[in-house]
Design an enzyme around this catalytic site. Structure first.
Site, short mmCIF file in Angstrom:
data_model
loop_
_atom_site.label_atom_id
_atom_site.label_comp_id
_atom_site.label_asym_id
_atom_site.label_seq_id
_atom_site.Cartn_x
_atom_site.Cartn_y
_atom_site.Cartn_z
N ALA A 292 46.44 41.15 42.22
CA ALA A 292 46.72 39.83 41.65
C ALA A 292 46.57 39.91 40.13
O ALA A 292 45.47 39.73 39.60
CB ALA A 292 45.76 38.79 42.23
N GLY B 205 40.16 35.66 34.62
CA GLY B 205 40.41 36.49 35.80
C GLY B 205 40.85 35.65 36.97
O GLY B 205 41.25 34.49 36.81
N ASN B 206 40.80 36.23 38.14
CA ASN B 206 41.11 35.49 39.36
C ASN B 206 40.15 35.93 40.46
O ASN B 206 39.32 36.81 40.26
CB ASN B 206 42.58 35.66 39.76
CG ASN B 206 42.95 37.10 40.02
OD1 ASN B 206 42.37 37.76 40.87
ND2 ASN B 206 43.92 37.62 39.27
N ARG B 207 40.29 35.33 41.61
CA ARG B 207 39.30 35.52 42.68
C ARG B 207 39.68 36.62 43.67
O ARG B 207 39.04 36.75 44.71
CB ARG B 207 39.10 34.19 43.40
CG ARG B 207 38.55 33.10 42.51
CD ARG B 207 38.47 31.75 43.24
NE ARG B 207 37.55 31.83 44.37
CZ ARG B 207 37.43 30.85 45.26
NH1 ARG B 207 38.18 29.77 45.18
NH2 ARG B 207 36.57 30.98 46.26
#
Length: 396
Positions: free
Chosen positions: A272, A205-207
């Site tokens: 994102a 995933g991402n932040r």
């Protein structure tokens, strides 16, 4: 700020008590104006105790102060929560048969209606016509939520949570613009970060927190747009007044974005997406020491911005984001051109400080170069400046 909180006679009137508390605790001067029917659900003493002000529902109380004129004239904001089908009908036809409807006729400030009723009443052609008429006159209507209604019924017509209504209306009190400059536009916003499963427990995933996308959706709604929001793994309450679709993976985000973009005048891709996903997802949890733990093969995810850029019509405005750590202007300009977008919002994510933060600093570019720059500000302020830029471009 001086706020008039109108309360119509529906079961959701009890939620207005919490909304009143949010306003008063933020330092606002609130006058509650219930209808006679509303007093069957929450009594006058409750409203007076929570607001610290006298409460009336008819025009014959405190006649010497001419309340039915002064309340509307002096208010900075009028909020009707809940707004029943009956109240919407009386407001749309210009009735002035109690203190609340009289106040609506004298108000020169923003007026927000938060409808709450059974699904059949909300979807009835008469209600839809009344809502459309009120919107045409510049009033803001918060779309009802979907959920549990009175009794065992479930459907669209539930009053949004007080915190959502508060956030929607609070932003109105801090606007630098006037009017509903996005009225009539259909807007699509994506927010959050996608996740790609490795096994039933782990994911890539991402932040991204989704805060900037949520702020963009909320700002568009308060400026009168018809907003759809696609939220990827965002756990906070969505903004009031928007239709929200929850997704998890990049492919789910792509499918929803492609589908919803067909009806949008403006598409803002603030989510994102994860660029890569595992080539194979294990059906069982991968254990330490398994051969599969030594190598994780990845394949590219679809490029959503490029796909929307290729397929969008000439009348659709596409806004994309670039999160960069170095040489941002060059990378953003290149991305703007390759994705066939109209505007790109560049933010510096060096060190990851912007993720999950309530503030942001951005530069907005079009094909000619930078057109606006925002030093570190709240994400709500950033959202409004982005919409200012969009509105100016649409007005050309």
């Amino acid at each position: 700020m001086r706020i008039v909180l109108g309360v119509a006679g529906g079961i959701a009137a009890f939620k207005a008590c919490s909304l009143l508390r949010l306003y008063t605790e933020s330092g606002h001067d609130v006058t509650v104006v219930p209808t006679e029917a509303a007093l069957n659900f929450v009594g006058k003493a409750t409203w007076e105790a929570l607001s610290g002000r006298p409460v009336a529902s008819d025009v014959f109380t405190d006649v010497s102060s001419v309340q039915h004129v002064q309340l509307g004239r002096e208010a900075d904001l009028v909020v009707i929560a809940p707004a029943t089908a009956d109240l919407l009908a009386r407001a749309a036809t210009g009735r002035a048969d109690d203190l609340l409807t009289s106040t609506l006729l004298t108000a020169t400030c923003p007026v927000v209606f938060a409808p709450a009723m059974h699904t059949e009443m909300w979807e009835h052609p008469a209600t839809r016509a009344n809502v459309d008429l009120l919107r045409e006159r510049g009033n803001l209507i918060i779309e009802p939520a979907t959920g549990r209604l009175t009794g065992a019924d479930t459907g669209k017509g539930r009053l949004p949570e007080p915190e959502q209504i508060y956030a929607f209306t609070h932003s109105l009190l801090n606007k630098t613009w006037s009017g509903t400059d996005l009225a009539g536009l259909k807007v699509l916003v994506t927010a959050g970060g996608t996740r790609e499963g490795i096994d039933p427990v782990r994911f890539i995933g991402n932040r991204s927190s989704g805060k900037q996308g949520f702020a963009l959706a909320a700002a568009a709604a308060t400026r009168g747009a018809d907003v759809s929001l696609i939220a990827a793994n965002v756990e906070t309450l969505p903004p009031a007044g928007v239709i929200t679709h929850a997704v998890e993976t990049t492919e789910e985000l792509r499918a929803a974005t492609v589908r919803e973009s067909d009806r949008a005048d403006v598409v803002v891709l603030a989510a994102a997406p994860v660029d890569f996903r595992p080539a194979r997802v294990s059906a069982t949890k991968i254990k330490r020491g398994d051969d599969t733990t030594s190598t994780l093969s990845l394949v590219a995810n679809p490029d959503i911005a490029a796909e929307i850029g290729r397929k969008k019509g000439e009348d659709t405005l596409l806004v994309i984001f670039a999160a960069e750590t170095d040489d941002g202007l060059r990378h953003a300009a290149k991305k703007l051109e390759s994705k066939k977008a109209d505007l790109i919002v560049l933010n510096d994510v060096s060190g990851g400080a912007v993720f999950g933060s309530s503030s942001n600093a951005v530069t907005i570019l079009d094909s000619s170069g930078p057109v606006a720059s925002v030093s570190e500000s709240t994400k709500e302020v950033v959202a409004d400046i982005i919409w200012d830029t969009v509105a100016a471009r649409l007005a050309r």
